[in-house]
Design a protein around this motif. Structure first.
Motif: not given
Length: 175
Positions: A108-122
């Protein structure tokens, strides 16, 4: 009902729609998702966005039913942080990572990872997330997503996307 969904997609395909993404809520909660995939007309791409928790056990059957690839929400690789962001139970991150592995193994590729950026958290995890994705040798793609400014209470978590983009561009071997 699967027939209704497939009928809508069949009609849309007559008008040139050639890609479908199942999203919203969690498509893998549907026990009939493979049945839906099976009855779809031939399309260029069929994908789904998932939290990945149920993916480990279903990746192969989803691929066999016609799913081409998945997007998986993954905002942190630190279990406690992942649980705080998502509200998930302890042990859930491990299930998601096993789901990513199963998705890659199933094709099931390419697998896309969605990373929501949160200032001061991740936002301090970008490098570790890049290293994590790199270990899949091109079969997993990291998508850094800027938090949408739709709630004034969340504005404190907004990152400076322009400076992040510049920083990543300076470090990248190619763009």
């Amino acid at each position: 009902k699967p027939e209704l969904i497939c009928g809508i997609v069949r009609e849309a395909a007559k008008f040139g729609v050639n890609k479908v993404k199942f999203s919203g809520g969690e498509p893998l909660f549907r026990k009939d998702f493979e049945e839906i995939l099976t009855c779809l007309p031939p399309l260029k791409e069929i994908s789904a966005t998932t939290n990945g928790i149920l993916l480990e056990k279903r990746a192969k059957t989803l691929k066999a039913a016609g799913l081409d690839r998945v997007n998986i929400s993954l905002d942190s690789l630190i279990p406690e942080k992942y649980e705080a962001i998502t509200g998930a139970r302890p042990g859930t991150l491990e299930k998601v990572i096993k789901g990513i592995d199963s998705a890659v193994e199933a094709g099931l590729t390419p697998v896309k990872l969605n990373m929501v950026l949160l200032k001061g958290i991740n936002d301090n995890e970008i490098d570790s997330m890049i290293e994590f994705v790199r270990s899949y040798k091109g079969k997993v793609i990291l998508q850094l997503i800027e938090l949408m400014n739709i709630d004034p209470n969340l504005s404190k978590y907004m990152i400076d996307s322009r400076s992040l983009e510049k920083s990543l561009a300076q470090r990248a071997s190619e763009i």
